[in-house]
Scaffold this motif. Sequence first.
Motif, short mmCIF file in Angstrom:
data_model
loop_
_atom_site.label_atom_id
_atom_site.label_comp_id
_atom_site.label_asym_id
_atom_site.label_seq_id
_atom_site.Cartn_x
_atom_site.Cartn_y
_atom_site.Cartn_z
N THR B 298 9.09 -81.86 107.84
CA THR B 298 7.83 -81.92 107.12
C THR B 298 6.70 -81.35 107.96
O THR B 298 5.85 -80.59 107.48
CB THR B 298 7.52 -83.38 106.75
OG1 THR B 298 8.55 -83.83 105.88
CG2 THR B 298 6.18 -83.52 106.09
N GLU B 340 5.78 -83.76 100.30
CA GLU B 340 6.88 -84.68 99.98
C GLU B 340 6.36 -85.97 99.36
O GLU B 340 7.06 -86.60 98.58
CB GLU B 340 7.72 -84.97 101.23
CG GLU B 340 7.04 -85.90 102.23
CD GLU B 340 7.92 -86.20 103.44
OE1 GLU B 340 9.15 -86.21 103.30
OE2 GLU B 340 7.36 -86.41 104.54
N ASP B 425 8.77 -79.30 99.95
CA ASP B 425 9.21 -80.41 100.79
C ASP B 425 9.83 -81.47 99.88
O ASP B 425 9.12 -82.14 99.14
CB ASP B 425 8.02 -80.98 101.58
CG ASP B 425 8.49 -81.86 102.73
OD1 ASP B 425 9.71 -82.10 102.82
OD2 ASP B 425 7.63 -82.31 103.52
N GLU B 426 11.10 -81.58 99.94
CA GLU B 426 11.85 -82.55 99.11
C GLU B 426 11.49 -82.42 97.63
O GLU B 426 11.06 -83.39 97.01
CB GLU B 426 11.53 -83.98 99.57
CG GLU B 426 11.60 -84.18 101.06
CD GLU B 426 12.99 -84.63 101.51
OE1 GLU B 426 13.89 -84.74 100.65
OE2 GLU B 426 13.18 -84.82 102.71
#
Lengths: 350, 503, 329, 307
Positions: B298, B340, B425-426
């Motif tokens: 991240t 995220e 991110d995710e």
Amino acid sequence: MKAVIGHRLFWPAAVLVVMLLANVVVTPGFFSIQVRNGHLYGSLIDILLLGSPLMLVALGMTVVIATGGIDLSVGAVVAISGALACYLISGQEDQGAVSGVLVAVALALVLSAVLGFWNGLFVARVGIQPIIATLILMVAGRGVAQLITSGKNINVNSPPYKLIGGGYWLTLPFAVIVVAVVVALTGLAVRRTALGMLLEAIGGNAEASRLVGIRSRRLIVLAYTFCGLCAGIAGLMISSNIATADGNNAGLWMELDAILAVVIGGTALTGGRFTLAGTVLGALVIQTLSTTIYTTGIPPQVTLVFKAVVVAIVCLIQSPAFRAKVFRRRARPAAPPPASPAAADVEVNA
Amino acid sequence: MPGAVLEMIGVSKGFPGVRALADVDFQLFPGEIHALMGENGAGKSTLIKVLTGVHAADAGEVRLGGERVSVTGPQHAQTLGISTVYQEVNLCPNLTVAENVFIGREPSKAGAIRWREIRRRAAELLTRFHVDVDPGARLGTCSLAIQQLVAIVRAVDISAKVLILDEPTSSLDRDEVEQLFTVMRRLRDDGVAILFVSHFLEQVYEVSDRMTVLRNGRLVGEYRTAELSRIDLVGHMTGRTLSTLEQLHVRDETARVQAEPILKAQGVGRRGAIAPFDLEIHPGEVVGLAGLLGSGRTEAARLMFGADVADSGTITLGGKPVPLRGPNAAIDHGVAFCPENRKSEGLIEDLTVGENIVLALQAANGWLRPLSQARRQELVGRYISALRINPADPDMPARNLSGGNQQKVLLARWLITQPKLLILDEPTRGIDVGAKAEIQKLVVSLAEDGVAVLFVSAELEEVLRISHKIEVLRDRRLITEIGNTGTVTPEGILEIIANGTTP
Amino acid sequence: MTALGVRGPVRIRREHAAVLVTFGLLVAMFAAGSIVYPGFGSGQVVVDLFIDNGFLLVIAIGMTFVILTGGIDLSVGAVAALSAMLCAFLLEQWHWPVAAVLPLVLLVGIGFGFGMGYVIHHFEIQPFIATLAGMFLARGLCFVISIDQISISNPFFTEWAQTRIPLGEETNVTPTVLIGLAVLAVAFVTLHYTRFGRAVYAIGGNAQSALLMGLPVARTRIGAYMVSGLCSSLGGLLFAFYTISASGLHEVGTELDAIAAVVIGGTLLTGGSGYVVGTALGVMLLGTIQTILRFQGTLSSWWTRIAIGVLLLLFILLQRLLGSSRTRR
Amino acid sequence: ACGSGSGGSGGSGGDDGKITLGFSQVGSESGWREANTKSIKESAQTAGIDLKFSDAQQKQENQIATIRSYIQQKVDVIAFSPVVVTGWDAVLKEAQAAKIPVVLTDRAVDSDPSLYVSFLGSDFVKEGEAIGDWTLNEYKDATAPVNIVQLEGTVGSAPAIDRKKGFESKIASNPNLKVIASQSGDFTRADGKEVMTAILKANPKIDLLFAHNDDMGIGAIQAIEEAGKKPGVDIKIVTIDAVHDGMQALADGKINFIAECSPLLGDQLMDIVKKIKAGQPVEKRIITEETTFTQQQASEALPNRKY
Ligand SMILES: Nc1ncnc2c1ncn2[C@@H]1O[C@H](COP(=O)(O)OP(=O)(O)OP(=O)(O)O)[C@@H](O)[C@H]1O
Ligand SMILES: Nc1ncnc2c1ncn2[C@@H]1O[C@H](COP(=O)(O)OP(=O)(O)OP(=O)(O)O)[C@@H](O)[C@H]1O
Ligand SMILES: [Mg+2]
Ligand SMILES: [Mg+2]
């Protein structure tokens, strides 16, 4: 019906109407509007005229609150703007000269905007909590206003200046026209461009707004500047209305009234979603409340208690949680069985 | 078989315009792990919130140990022996990790909280779960995965008859998931009834005994896990027979290597977050970041977007070095970033779905140039249907959407800007199987159209499935870059991480 | 916010550091005053700071609880005035015994807090407006009780008001100072060593989460307003001790002073972060600024205000500069 | 008021030089107050007295703290205009213990008179009574009810309470005199105008307006004019203060009568201070020389008014 009750402006508007009706009961001629001296005359006109400065200040406050901020300095800016304009006009040879008045007005407004800008800088650039950043100007600004007036009343005798807050144009109070124009322009600026949405985004979630690329600092500074400007115009109106700049008392505690107007209008103090129309209604509610107090002859020592009760009722009525808890409980025994989906829906939305 | 510890009979719950639960029956027995399955927006979280009294049901009843109860709220649920981890982390970011574990039930003596005891016990618990975090750290400073683990630790430590876990594993790595499962099995063997929600079919099959499937707020059925095939499960969940679960291997090696890198990071790093690293991303390339929890994926992604400011190195965008002092510079160069933590950094819950979708584009245009109403409707409508955002109502406040649908809104927000480099991110966190496959397909097709994608995911399989090259991180350091030649396996990557091979 | 560069423990120490910085600046300001103005640097001036601001300290402490939950309480000044008024009225007009009046007055304060907290929590009314209505009501009730100012001649009161506890030569304190410090200590312990106190912080951090974590949100939030009500009415009583009288015009604008003190002390208005010790420092700062201006003694009314603003500004800028420099962005 | 000029040469005789006077002002809420402050500052300068001045911003706690701080600073004499009447015993005792004489200006306090040396100021009740007397006289022949509107000062403040008391006690003797509306205008021009505007709408027949100060009166005049009536004729107006703007309106015939409340206490105060320092006796209660003005008197007095 459902759509009307569900509308976010329904309750502030209902409160306003009820309050006006209550006045008619006490003062039968309350709704009468005549033409006197070539302009409209009546209690309703008074409410609009006297409520104009508050509407403006609350308008600016709404925008600031939308960004998740607050501006305590509006009262001081009101005082400064009026003081500066009157100071400049009173120093002129011919107070009635339009050009001189225009210059004074322009300078006062520029100063107000600069003061708002200053607040914005402290909030957005330096990162000071809005309440403290504006508290500084609230305290010092009052001093500046007194400095300009030397603590005395500055009287002006200038017909063009008098127009701003006490004059009439096409039989209508000029101040009301100004407010209408400012509100309309603000409404356009906010809803016809993306400004409103971006401000709401900043107030709703500052970090997410940053990551989405909104230049929040600029917009926050803009909001405070606008608020300062609105307070400046309001200051001109107040001083123009009484043809006097009162650095000591003009706009005193006005910030509280303005915030109250915003909240009554249905904008949350936590920032995000805002409504300009609601704010205007809120300001009118407050002005109507004062007028009601004066016309119905509520004794001064219980005025505040009366105000407290009205504010409490207004807020409770507006609160969906309150309506759900109190009215539903009472309505329940009489309510039809849940078989009727329409009835259930109304309850959910009410 | 003993009687159900928890039972829901004919439960319905509606929100304005949505029927989230319609006449649902549900049974949970002691000593079982019961999976609640369904697509995004099927009503899983709503069912859980009705169970724990967050929402009051419109109709139906809840029985606990055979007796009808009306749960007034989470606090009441806790006293009834129901301990819950809700979807999205619901902890207090301003308190320490230890406090988040114990708040509301702090050990105390004569009314005074015993801090030493709290710290000691929290440290013990965290070690037991192999969570490597200082119990005195403020929770808000921890990564989302850590926060999720803390929430689990808290819930598990409240010894309860019923344990509810709503997507607890969405940001976790294999190891952490394994540990969680060990704990869950142990609790099950002690007679605890566990309700488990996850969109990872493997996890569900690995750990659950039975499952209940919801679709559009209605009960589809209750099954023994061992007796239901995956294809059938997906069929029940989606109401369609699905064949796209398979791989999507479409990689075109030739096109991308020749092109100028769209982003080039040289010695970019940030003290305390990630060591200086080099990285190149070419147009049409999907670069995966792999690593364990807390390895700095991240952080690396945020630096390349300017969400955090790097304190060393240079980032070159489109051939020119660009100082990233904030996200705007990156956005101006066509970089997009889906963070995220969608709740605190992504979504603006007050705004409507439509406004959330156009926000990035509008921010880039500036406030003076608003999108026309027609164009806005067209764009929003297109992406709502393309990503199957449900309910497909652009005027609904975003906060009312289910978790997975919120994630899709964020994706739509950036896709609309037609970025050159998309940092995700995710992006598949909390997204159901069908939608996940769609997002992966979308990433691949974006890459085919020349968009570069930086893809961060805790799920190694997913990273492997779609990326052209994989950057492996460990201990906040980029240790190596491997081309995804088809021979790379998740185990292989784990091995690299374990051995700490440096390039 | 996700993983930041700064790790937890460092962060916490930084928060403490913010309080330390505030304290340091306060000392520096005081030192500057002592150098510029003769007589400023005496012990009695420090003690007077406490004597003159004891009631504000108590009120601001109550306010800290409310602000920590993410709320605000505008009614504090009015509730304080009402408490003093009620106390004076019962003592002087109805000749009730002190032992009955004091508890009753405190109960009224708590009751006010409860009412506002109840409305805020259960009817979801914004704290600002609910407490503004409370402020109107309390202030209005003062005038309903008596529009005139009331002097208190009750012997217990006058005795207490003139009691001085000597602290070495030439320096002495009033019992009210000790009460203020005691309240500070109790508040500190409550906030940091009781479940109630921690729940206050939790709600301020994220009320929704606190609810889902099973914390008693209703009780805690209403409790915070009750604490504020209690502190306000105690502050009002201290003020009555201070002036041995009551007036509906007392403590107008105190809510702003209290909020300012809390926020200057480092508490976030959004809730969840801050220390009651910081609040005490904030109160001291406001007092010190006033004291400096008093010793200056040449400023006109408006320059006084401007000077207050400027000193406040300097202080906050320095605090910002030396304190937590958020290197995040 | 009375002119003392430069009484002694360079302050009090054999002392260590200048006299230091600590003065705590209420605030700066009005032009009247500003005139008061100015008078004190100027008189101190001409009298060669070293003045320490502090503005309490309407807060009693600030004033108490200020007096304390003057005690710390060991000034020779303390003077203050109390914000409120009550609550001064403790700090006055402290001053007494420190052997610093205290003089009250403008407003009285209800403390034990032994705690201060002298009170110099106006009697608000008397001012109200003066207005009441004028009213009685003006309407002594009235047969029909006389509708009176009262614009009160700030709710709870001493001038508002006392002026109301004085006025109402006088007019009580004539049952024809009826106060039909009484609202607070907060001593300000803007509020005076707003309140009067509303009252005019609700009450078609108003004979007399009594405003607790000139500013509210002037605001009300504007409201009356905007309603199309003639102030001073259609509605008679009486006020208190006699500041410049009020006197002008009186001379212009828009106000009918003003009871003076003089802010020019400076010279008298300095006299008292000097006397105290010189050990001479001073009177306990000195009411400032105040008078009343009719329209005629106003036109005559206006050219030499200082404020
Ligand atoms: N507070 C609310 N107000 C209005 N609608 C809501 C609210 N909460 C949920 N919904 C709606 O209820 C439906 C069910 O949502 P729920 O959160 O239960 O889905 P879910 O099965 O948990 O999905 P996911 O897997 O994405 O978490 C969705 O259509 C959602 O939009
Ligand atoms: N176990 C841990 N203990 C303390 N801090 C941690 C831990 N794990 C992560 N962090 C913090 O998070 C940062 C890295 O987290 P980051 O979110 O970048 O990791 P990630 O690889 O994205 O993992 P994930 O997103 O799965 O948590 C570290 O620099 C550190 O500040
Ligand atoms: Mg869910
Ligand atoms: Mg991560």
